[in-house]
Design an enzyme around this catalytic site. Structure first.
Site, short mmCIF file in Angstrom:
data_model
loop_
_atom_site.label_atom_id
_atom_site.label_comp_id
_atom_site.label_asym_id
_atom_site.label_seq_id
_atom_site.Cartn_x
_atom_site.Cartn_y
_atom_site.Cartn_z
N HIS A 120 7.99 -26.52 0.54
CA HIS A 120 7.33 -27.65 -0.11
C HIS A 120 6.19 -27.17 -1.00
O HIS A 120 5.33 -27.95 -1.36
CB HIS A 120 6.83 -28.63 0.95
CG HIS A 120 7.95 -29.18 1.78
ND1 HIS A 120 8.65 -30.31 1.43
CD2 HIS A 120 8.53 -28.70 2.91
CE1 HIS A 120 9.60 -30.53 2.34
NE2 HIS A 120 9.55 -29.56 3.24
N GLU B 15 0.83 -1.21 0.00
CA GLU B 15 0.00 0.00 0.00
C GLU B 15 0.86 1.26 0.00
O GLU B 15 0.45 2.30 -0.51
CB GLU B 15 -0.92 0.00 1.23
CG GLU B 15 -2.37 0.09 0.84
CD GLU B 15 -3.32 -0.04 2.03
OE1 GLU B 15 -4.16 -0.94 1.97
OE2 GLU B 15 -3.23 0.73 2.99
N LYS C 198 -13.44 1.53 -2.04
CA LYS C 198 -14.39 1.78 -0.95
C LYS C 198 -15.62 2.52 -1.51
O LYS C 198 -16.77 2.19 -1.18
CB LYS C 198 -13.75 2.64 0.14
CG LYS C 198 -12.75 1.92 1.03
CD LYS C 198 -12.29 2.84 2.17
CE LYS C 198 -11.26 2.18 3.08
NZ LYS C 198 -10.78 3.02 4.17
#
Ligand code: PA5
Length: 468
Positions: free
Chosen positions: A321, A292, A435
């Site tokens: 893995h 951000e 938003k």
């Protein structure tokens, strides 16, 4: 024991790792640029959105207030729930996992430092339902954390919880709510004042992702018995260690220089690989801070740019893995940061057994402590052998002081990197867009949301042939 965290950047250099790494001469010719970046960050100390640089120094009274509140919460409640998202949740979760028992909530009450802790950072309906299944509202305290005081996720949770609390405990609901928000901006402060909730403030100059070391992170930490003064002392130690504008004397500045040079070499991914479960969520917290802060499309002087580095959260040994194959043989577009712990808080001995199978019998008499470090060294070697850049941050042990150092170190690295990239490190316009769009989709009526709804209709119609 020396509790300073250590940084080893040798494998970031071409002279160590080979042609795909950074020539030392490049770093050395960047030193004047690094001095300027350091000066820019220092010039902003305590101003604008750099209030986080004051946090190691200006919180004496706040710490006492938080400790008093934490003592009350510990006495009165069995569960403590953080309602928040992004910077209001990732830090509290990372510090809780780092400094408390890995199965903290499952421990019996007398073995825990405080109430069970839940951090609710999503609006998945199943999650809220699940939370309500496992807590007793009568014995639960909620910390509503939002800097802006208007984030839909957090405020919708607030509405759900206050409604449920009123039904469960009646007028007593106010005792169950602690607010952490801006003193000057947003709706939540007004609600808090109207309702008379206990309230802590997020300083104006402290953005969400830089807020772990203010009441945002410190309340949950103190409630669960974490030494918040140790966290702050660690941050202060790191701030003082990074006072120099010479990258060879300032680990955060050196790290920022190398990371930005790596970006200039096309290394557009930063893999955080803690070799300790306790530090797993530190990688989540770092991911937000790095993404951000540095993912921007405009320089400070208004030029178009598309900068940043994609953070990847992994866990050693587990992700050896899963992802290591890509890191050793895939594109040369990643730099790895190992988090190494010198002394774990437990020793797990491996008993003898399977004597007829030499490769398994060999493990007997050794420990998981040895094995996890051997695996880390093995991974570091595999990366070196395939010409990949990495660096290692060593924590002598995971305690409040070293975690405080680590948090502040990454905050400084991020601030220096933003200065080197000449961007605004502290805003997040791309997040704001989503938003507004979400509220528009929900049907909210206001000039900006109605206009956004109209704008969203301009997208091409989806073609049926691409839908299966
Ligand atoms: O770093 C930031 O500023 C953001 O990620 C915020 O923390 C996040 O969007 C939540 O915002 P708020 O604390 O205003 O609810």
């Amino acid at each position: 024991m020396d509790m300073r965290i250590k940084l080893d950047v040798n494998p970031m250099f071409r002279e160590f790792t080979g042609e795909h790494a950074i020539p030392r001469a490049e770093l050395d010719s960047m030193l004047p640029e690094l001095k300027k970046a350091h000066a820019a960050v220092e010039a902003g100390r305590g101003k604008g959105m750099q209030g986080w640089m004051d946090l190691p120094y200006n919180q004496d009274e706040i710490l006492t207030a938080i400790e008093n509140t934490a003592a009350r919460v510990r006495k009165e409640f069995e569960a403590f729930v953080v309602l928040g998202i992004g910077g209001s949740a990732l830090g509290p979760a990372a510090v809780q996992q780092a400094l408390n028992h890995l199965h903290y909530n499952e421990l019996p009450a007398e073995k825990r430092g405080g109430p069970r802790l839940y951090i609710e950072d999503n609006v998945d309906p199943e999650r809220m339902a699940a939370l309500l299944d496992v807590i007793d509202l009568k014995k639960t305290c909620f910390n509503v954390i939002t800097k802006s005081g208007g984030t839909a996720e957090t405020m919708s949770q607030y509405l759900i919880i206050t409604d449920a609390l009123k039904k469960a405990v009646g007028d007593d609901y106010k005792r169950h709510i602690i607010i952490t928000t801006s003193q000057t901006k947003g709706f939540l402060i007004k609600i808090a004042q109207r309702e008379g909730y206990e309230t802590f403030y997020i300083p104006d100059g402290v953005g969400g992702r830089f807020s772990e070391l203010c009441p945002v992170g410190l309340i949950a930490a103190a409630v669960t018995g974490i030494d918040i003064r140790g966290l702050i002392a660690g941050a202060k130690d790191m701030d003082q260690r990074c006072a120099s504008d010479d990258a060879y004397q300032n680990p955060a500045l050196m790290d920022a220089g190398l990371m930005v040079l790596a970006m200039r070499h096309g290394v557009n991914m930063s893999v955080m690989m803690p070799y300790a479960d306790s530090l797993k969520l530190m990688a989540d917290w770092y991911a937000q801070l790095w993404a951000e802060s540095l993912g921007k499309n405009e320089t400070l002087d208004g030029k178009k740019c598309h900068v940043g580095q994609t953070p990847i959260k992994t866990l050693g040994v587990t992700d050896q893995h899963s992802q290591l194959q890509l890191y050793t043989e895939g594109p040369f577009d990643k730099a790895l940061t190992f988090l190494k712990v010198e002394s774990f808080r437990a020793t797990t001995a491996i008993p003898h057994g399977c004597d007829d199978i030499p490769t398994i019998a060999f493990l007997g008499g050794k420990s998981h402590n040895q094995l996890i470090e051997a695996e880390r060294k093995g991974t570091e070697y595999a990366l070196y052998k395939s010409g990949r850049m990495s660096q290692t941050i060593t924590l002598p042990e995971v305690n409040a002081n070293t975690v405080g150092q680590l948090i502040y170190f990454f905050e400084l690295v991020t601030a220096y990197s933003g200065a080197l990239l000449n961007i605004n490190t502290f805003n997040q316009p791309g997040v704001e867009e989503s938003k507004i769009a979400a509220y528009a989709v929900m049907g909210y009526e206001s000039d900006i949301h109605t206009a956004k709804r109209e704008e969203m209709k301009n997208r091409p119609e989806p073609k049926a042939e691409f839908q299966f």
